[in-house]
Design a protein around this motif. Structure first.
Motif, PDB file in Angstrom:
ATOM      1  N   GLU A  17      40.846  37.901  31.517  1.00 40.10           N
ATOM      2  CA  GLU A  17      41.250  39.032  30.670  1.00 40.10           C
ATOM      3  C   GLU A  17      42.769  39.195  30.625  1.00 40.10           C
ATOM      4  O   GLU A  17      43.351  39.387  29.568  1.00 40.10           O
ATOM      5  CB  GLU A  17      40.578  40.322  31.156  1.00 40.10           C
ATOM      6  CG  GLU A  17      40.894  41.463  30.212  1.00 40.10           C
ATOM      7  CD  GLU A  17      39.989  42.663  30.375  1.00 40.10           C
ATOM      8  OE1 GLU A  17      39.043  42.630  31.199  1.00 40.10           O
ATOM      9  OE2 GLU A  17      40.252  43.660  29.675  1.00 40.10           O
ATOM     10  N   TYR A  18      43.409  39.155  31.803  1.00 39.15           N
ATOM     11  CA  TYR A  18      44.875  39.322  31.825  1.00 39.15           C
ATOM     12  C   TYR A  18      45.574  38.110  32.456  1.00 39.15           C
ATOM     13  O   TYR A  18      46.748  38.187  32.799  1.00 39.15           O
ATOM     14  CB  TYR A  18      45.256  40.574  32.621  1.00 39.15           C
ATOM     15  CG  TYR A  18      44.725  41.868  32.028  1.00 39.15           C
ATOM     16  CD1 TYR A  18      45.141  42.302  30.776  1.00 39.15           C
ATOM     17  CD2 TYR A  18      43.805  42.637  32.737  1.00 39.15           C
ATOM     18  CE1 TYR A  18      44.655  43.474  30.226  1.00 39.15           C
ATOM     19  CE2 TYR A  18      43.314  43.822  32.208  1.00 39.15           C
ATOM     20  CZ  TYR A  18      43.744  44.234  30.949  1.00 39.15           C
ATOM     21  OH  TYR A  18      43.253  45.390  30.419  1.00 39.15           O
ATOM     22  N   SER A  62      45.266  47.234  35.731  1.00 39.55           N
ATOM     23  CA  SER A  62      44.097  46.428  36.086  1.00 39.55           C
ATOM     24  C   SER A  62      43.734  46.743  37.534  1.00 39.55           C
ATOM     25  O   SER A  62      44.542  47.309  38.287  1.00 39.55           O
ATOM     26  CB  SER A  62      44.427  44.943  35.940  1.00 39.55           C
ATOM     27  OG  SER A  62      45.323  44.557  36.982  1.00 39.55           O
ATOM     28  N   HIS A  63      42.543  46.340  37.919  1.00 37.34           N
ATOM     29  CA  HIS A  63      42.113  46.594  39.299  1.00 37.34           C
ATOM     30  C   HIS A  63      43.113  45.994  40.307  1.00 37.34           C
ATOM     31  O   HIS A  63      43.431  46.634  41.313  1.00 37.34           O
ATOM     32  CB  HIS A  63      40.717  45.989  39.509  1.00 37.34           C
ATOM     33  CG  HIS A  63      40.271  45.988  40.926  1.00 37.34           C
ATOM     34  ND1 HIS A  63      39.703  47.092  41.534  1.00 37.34           N
ATOM     35  CD2 HIS A  63      40.337  45.028  41.889  1.00 37.34           C
ATOM     36  CE1 HIS A  63      39.432  46.798  42.799  1.00 37.34           C
ATOM     37  NE2 HIS A  63      39.806  45.559  43.036  1.00 37.34           N
ATOM     38  N   GLU A  71      45.020  36.906  35.501  1.00 38.33           N
ATOM     39  CA  GLU A  71      45.383  37.294  36.866  1.00 38.33           C
ATOM     40  C   GLU A  71      44.812  36.312  37.895  1.00 38.33           C
ATOM     41  O   GLU A  71      43.619  36.000  37.869  1.00 38.33           O
ATOM     42  CB  GLU A  71      44.853  38.693  37.180  1.00 38.33           C
ATOM     43  CG  GLU A  71      45.543  39.782  36.387  1.00 38.33           C
ATOM     44  CD  GLU A  71      44.952  41.158  36.690  1.00 38.33           C
ATOM     45  OE1 GLU A  71      45.735  42.074  36.967  1.00 38.33           O
ATOM     46  OE2 GLU A  71      43.718  41.288  36.649  1.00 38.33           O
ATOM     47  N   THR A  91      49.461  44.759  35.053  1.00 38.74           N
ATOM     48  CA  THR A  91      48.619  43.692  35.614  1.00 38.74           C
ATOM     49  C   THR A  91      49.249  43.096  36.883  1.00 38.74           C
ATOM     50  O   THR A  91      50.408  43.376  37.202  1.00 38.74           O
ATOM     51  CB  THR A  91      48.447  42.540  34.600  1.00 38.74           C
ATOM     52  OG1 THR A  91      49.735  41.907  34.440  1.00 38.74           O
ATOM     53  CG2 THR A  91      47.929  43.040  33.264  1.00 38.74           C
ATOM     54  N   GLY A 111      41.910  37.751  39.714  1.00 37.96           N
ATOM     55  CA  GLY A 111      40.784  38.205  38.891  1.00 37.96           C
ATOM     56  C   GLY A 111      39.520  37.429  39.234  1.00 37.96           C
ATOM     57  O   GLY A 111      39.564  36.362  39.855  1.00 37.96           O
ATOM     58  N   ARG A 165      38.261  52.387  32.320  1.00 34.22           N
ATOM     59  CA  ARG A 165      37.619  51.222  32.935  1.00 34.22           C
ATOM     60  C   ARG A 165      37.122  51.593  34.306  1.00 34.22           C
ATOM     61  O   ARG A 165      37.709  52.428  34.968  1.00 34.22           O
ATOM     62  CB  ARG A 165      38.642  50.087  33.125  1.00 34.22           C
ATOM     63  CG  ARG A 165      39.283  49.560  31.895  1.00 34.22           C
ATOM     64  CD  ARG A 165      38.341  48.724  31.087  1.00 34.22           C
ATOM     65  NE  ARG A 165      37.912  47.520  31.792  1.00 34.22           N
ATOM     66  CZ  ARG A 165      38.342  46.288  31.501  1.00 34.22           C
ATOM     67  NH1 ARG A 165      39.227  46.116  30.551  1.00 34.22           N
ATOM     68  NH2 ARG A 165      37.878  45.232  32.148  1.00 34.22           N
ATOM     69  N   ARG A 210      36.329  45.638  38.348  1.00 34.68           N
ATOM     70  CA  ARG A 210      37.288  44.527  38.489  1.00 34.68           C
ATOM     71  C   ARG A 210      37.228  43.615  37.259  1.00 34.68           C
ATOM     72  O   ARG A 210      36.140  43.218  36.825  1.00 34.68           O
ATOM     73  CB  ARG A 210      36.946  43.742  39.747  1.00 34.68           C
ATOM     74  CG  ARG A 210      36.848  44.649  40.979  1.00 34.68           C
ATOM     75  CD  ARG A 210      36.524  43.900  42.244  1.00 34.68           C
ATOM     76  NE  ARG A 210      35.201  43.311  42.258  1.00 34.68           N
ATOM     77  CZ  ARG A 210      34.703  42.614  43.272  1.00 34.68           C
ATOM     78  NH1 ARG A 210      35.441  42.431  44.362  1.00 34.68           N
ATOM     79  NH2 ARG A 210      33.486  42.104  43.214  1.00 34.68           N
ATOM     80  N   GLU A 211      38.389  43.244  36.749  1.00 39.59           N
ATOM     81  CA  GLU A 211      38.449  42.437  35.540  1.00 39.59           C
ATOM     82  C   GLU A 211      38.202  40.954  35.853  1.00 39.59           C
ATOM     83  O   GLU A 211      38.460  40.490  36.973  1.00 39.59           O
ATOM     84  CB  GLU A 211      39.831  42.556  34.868  1.00 39.59           C
ATOM     85  CG  GLU A 211      40.091  43.891  34.191  1.00 39.59           C
ATOM     86  CD  GLU A 211      40.631  44.948  35.130  1.00 39.59           C
ATOM     87  OE1 GLU A 211      40.737  44.671  36.353  1.00 39.59           O
ATOM     88  OE2 GLU A 211      40.956  46.049  34.653  1.00 39.59           O
TER      89      GLU A 211
END
Ligand code: FAD
Length: 609
Positions: A174-175, A379-380, A177, A304, A180, A166, A169-170
């Motif tokens: 997605e998770y 994740s980011h 967050e 995450t 996010g 990846r 940034r998600e």
């Protein structure tokens, strides 16, 4: 016509990239018996922590008490404090070089950029070999190995092998967050050039290069916090750019811009307004940008923000983090909190260590590919915490240990995760790594022996926790000349001992400026910093001896005269009916002091095997 020279290397584990993540991967795999090749594209080791970039190592313990990383990373830190009291960069480079170059089992290939690979003919999801060009010798090096650990930060093996990765940034959805975005994007944190400055006893003029930017006012500098010269525990991390571009392929152009900014910033400090910089000189300015973020691999698990904040427990925990969520926003230097770029920083402090599972350290689709460092499967937002080098270091030790255990049993990383995770965790705990929620097992020899001491209460020595944590000291407070004794029902063969002593993980009991204690390598040298500003942990046990009881007589079987390490693991090779550890005085037999300044010998574990 003469062709390019080629050299072929055979290894069990091949590590790409010699930053802190790659170094600790290589060292730990080698110490666990794997033949390791480490291919690194720079002349010096350490990545962002090397003298080429000059970032200092922070970690979980920088923000939360008792959480500093141990294992190989603490070994490096203590070596640096002990052998490099002035914190010189050449000495730091030499320390990192020596640790890797002279570690048996490591084939170190410096100045060599990995740029291609071959997949296995029989399995398209297995890497067979990697190749890189060594600029100093015009040689093509090829390494064949069972497991490849990509610690290049940029995940060079991802596009070459087809491993999932990846960038950016998600979306929050997605998770789930909190931090996010409404929609995912490909923006990242930027990269930075560092400056090192030194105070002199006279006025120092500075004329910037003609091509440097000119920042007449603080507003021109986008109000970045540049009171650095007064604060030794900060730096110019905010000279940051590239997050809106491609932090791999645009690096050369981003570097050109960063140079204009960096020289412009120093011009601002020296010549445009009062910044207390009259007597300061520019000692060094890096030309190699330090990268914060590029490609992140996708593993069997993606860490995450929720895992980081809730400290999700994992059965396959192999490392931990604890640095704050420290999300730099992509605009970097030129953003002043504008809506399009959302400000410069997004932070949230954490109060507990969060576990990181082994499943974040191997590829979801390339079977023999592992990774450690800023490119793990996260994740980011989770990466915004796990990216610091203390965490990267323990991830490296976990990756290298896991790779070595997998090779030993002929397993792929995923198989090792399901069938050998206990062995990997036990090896990490034994090597003085902290795994939240796990206790080290004592050796059977000490477990079954009678433990006593001539002073105080020593039951804690066998509780499997080798640091102060969660309100418990977990240590034994000993005294000069007073023994801790293990007695066996009948004589046994004792092949060695393992000792963990207090190295002041919070760096509180050290002479000197407390601000500097969490900064292994400061960048601002005020005149007031003299030798004693840096110091060494006072509580560390410097001298001790081990005695064995054989045929009714105590004999000294090991003596430490100038220990400067937290973990001491040495061979004894004696048959004895009892073994005792005796802290000794540092300055002659009359003195009470048996450490670098403390009268107490604070010991977390003493174990025999
Ligand atoms: C300006 C800045 C400030 C930061 N501040 C801090 C801080 O205060 N404290 C902290 O702990 N962390 C800080 N970080 C974060 C931290 O430095 C990084 O997350 C960390 O260095 C990642 O470690 P790594 O080993 O994964 O990668 P790196 O340190 O990037 O090391 C990877 C190495 O691999 C090499 N490499 C890359 N490609 C190849 C290839 N193809 N072949 C061979 N070798 C290759 C690179 O040259 C590099 O040396 C900062 C980062 C930046 C950029």
């Amino acid at each position: 016509m003469e062709g390019l020279r080629q050299i072929h290397h055979e290894a069990d584990v091949c590590v790409i990239g010699g930053g802190i993540g790659g170094m600790l991967t290589a060292i730990s795999a080698a110490r666990h018996g794997a033949r390791v090749a480490l291919m690194h594209d720079r002349p010096v080791l350490g990545g962002n922590a090397s003298s080429e970039i000059r970032m200092w190592i922070s970690g979980a313990g920088t923000r939360v008490r008792n959480l500093q990383e141990t294992g190989i990373l603490e070994e490096l830190m203590l070596d640096n404090m002990y052998t490099n009291p002035d914190r010189s960069w050449p000495m730091w480079d030499a320390l990192l070089y020596g640790k890797v170059r002279f570690e048996p089992n490591i084939d170190l290939i410096l100045n060599c950029a990995c740029s291609s690979l071959e997949m296995s003919g029989s399995d398209p999801c297995v890497i067979e070999s990697v190749s890189g060009f060594q600029t100093t010798t015009y040689t093509l090096h090829t390494v064949s190995a069972a497991i490849f650990c990509d610690c290049s930060g940029d995940s060079i093996l991802a596009p070459l092998s087809g491993a999932e990765y990846r960038v950016g940034r998600e979306a929050a959805s997605e998770y789930g967050e909190e931090f996010g975005l409404p929609e995912a994007d490909s923006r990242t944190m930027g990269m930075s050039l560092m400056l090192q400055c030194r105070e002199t006893d006279h006025k120092v003029e500075f004329t910037p290069p003609s091509w440097a930017y000119r920042f007449d006012t603080d507003a021109d500098m986008k109000n970045k916090p540049h009171e650095c010269l007064l604060k030794p525990n900060t730096n110019f991390y905010w000279i940051e750019l590239g997050g809106m571009r491609d932090t791999i392929h645009d690096t050369e152009e981003i570097r050109d811009e960063l140079l204009k900014i960096a020289y412009g910033v120093w011009d601002h400090m020296k010549n445009r307004g009062e910044h207390g910089a009259d007597n300061w000189e520019l000692e060094w300015l890096g030309f190699l940008p330090g990268k914060r973020e590029s490609r992140r691999y996708v593993g069997d698990y993606v860490l995450t923000q929720n895992d980081v904040e809730n400290c999700t427990p994992f059965e396959d925990t192999v490392a931990y983090g604890g640095w704050q969520i420290d999300n730099h926003l992509p605009g970097g230097f030129f953003t002043d909190g504008g809506a399009d770029q959302g400000g410069h920083l997004q932070k949230r402090r954490l109060s507990e260590p969060y576990p990181i599972p082994f499943r974040c350290l191997y590829s979801r689709n390339i079977r023999n590919l592992m990774f450690a460092g800023r490119n793990i499967s996260a994740s980011h937002i989770a990466f915004a915490s796990s990216r610091v080098m203390g965490t990267v270091g323990v991830l490296g030790q976990a990756c290298g240990t896991g790779a070595a255990v997998a090779v030993k049993h002929g397993l792929m990383p995923r198989e090792a995760c399901s069938s050998a995770i206990g062995e990997i965790q036990d090896a990490l705990l034994e090597d003085d790594c902290f795994l939240p929620g796990f206790r080290r097992k004592n050796y059977p020899l000490t477990e079954n022996a009678r433990l006593s001491c001539e002073y105080g209460e020593c039951g804690q020595l066998r509780n499997g926790l080798d640091r102060r944590i969660w309100g418990s000291d977990n240590g034994y407070f000993g005294k000069t000349g007073k023994a801790v004794i293990y007695e066996f029902p009948s004589p046994v063969y004792v092949s060695g001992f393992r000792l963990i002593v207090d190295s002041d993980l919070d760096r509180e009991q050290i002479d000197g400026n407390p601000d500097l204690m969490h900064i292994p390598m400061p960048l601002f040298r005020a005149l007031g910093y003299n030798h004693t500003s840096f110091g060494f942990p006072k509580c560390l046990l410097e001298r001790f001896r081990i005695e064995a009881l054989a045929d009714g007589e105590w004999k000294t079987v090991y003596t430490a005269e100038d220990n400067h390490q937290r973990m001491v693991r040495e061979k004894l090779g004696v048959t004895a009916s009892a073994v005792r550890l005796i802290p000794e005085a540092t300055w002659g037999s009359d003195a009470l002091i048996n450490t670098y300044g403390s009268a107490v010998a604070h010991i977390f574990s003493f174990d025999l095997f």
